[in-house]
Design a protein around this motif. Structure first.
Motif, PDB file in Angstrom:
ATOM      1  N   GLU A 112       0.813  -1.225   0.000  1.00 51.46           N
ATOM      2  CA  GLU A 112       0.000   0.000   0.000  1.00 51.46           C
ATOM      3  C   GLU A 112       0.845   1.274   0.000  1.00 51.46           C
ATOM      4  O   GLU A 112       0.327   2.358  -0.249  1.00 51.46           O
TER       5      GLU A 112
ATOM      6  N   ASN B 136       2.984   3.928  -4.884  1.00 51.38           N
ATOM      7  CA  ASN B 136       2.100   4.839  -5.625  1.00 51.38           C
ATOM      8  C   ASN B 136       2.842   5.383  -6.840  1.00 51.38           C
ATOM      9  O   ASN B 136       4.019   5.076  -7.054  1.00 51.38           O
ATOM     10  N   GLU B 137       2.150   6.187  -7.630  1.00 44.75           N
ATOM     11  CA  GLU B 137       2.744   6.730  -8.861  1.00 44.75           C
ATOM     12  C   GLU B 137       3.953   7.610  -8.568  1.00 44.75           C
ATOM     13  O   GLU B 137       4.894   7.663  -9.352  1.00 44.75           O
TER      14      GLU B 137
END
Length: 157
Positions: free
Chosen positions: A124, A127-128
């Motif tokens: 999690e 991310n980008e």
């Protein structure tokens, strides 16, 4: 192509995510090379520790060392907005990659394997922005290695 800019924030993201991956180097180095072979099966002949086997060997010290070297070289401290890797390291990497028959498309395979490994290892926290930071670091390193390979190749008799 212009300069690849590597910001303070990107540097921090790469270092933070590498700290997470470092907690289980054997697992993620295995994942990294498994991804390379999934994307491009013929690539196994380019790695001395993969040539004579049908699968990625677990706990192979050479495999682990190669994965660590790849990542740690990509996160070298930057200077003036650029990733700064010692010239001797780039010369060595250029020479090794040239002797192994590495071509431009191979760098994209490794980059994709790196991104897949980051997704797996960070969960999690991936991310980008993290992907973009690693992509910048990797692209800069790949460009430097390719330039060294080209230079070394042009010096051959």
């Amino acid at each position: 192509m212009g300069e690849i800019v590597f910001t303070d924030k990107q540097e921090a993201l790469v270092k933070e995510s590498w700290e997470i991956l470092k907690h289980d180097i054997p697992k993620y180095s295995l994942h990294f090379f498994s991804q390379i072979l999934e994307i491009a099966p013929p690539a196994k002949d380019m790695f001395s520790f993969l040539r004579d086997t049908d699968e990625v060997p677990h706990n192979n010290p050479k495999l682990k060392a190669h994965a660590v070297k790849t990542c740690e070289t990509a996160i070298q401290l930057r200077e003036k907005g650029k990733v700064a890797v010692p010239d001797t390291t780039i010369q060595y990497l250029g020479s090794v990659h040239l002797k192994s028959g590495v071509l431009d498309p191979h760098f994209e395979v490794v980059k994709e394997a790196l991104v897949r490994t980051l997704k797996e290892g960070l969960g999690e926290k991936y991310n980008e922005e993290v992907e973009g930071a690693w992509s910048q670091a990797y692209d800069h390193l790949a460009l430097a290695i390719k330039a060294e390979m080209k230079q070394e190749n042009s010096q051959k008799p």
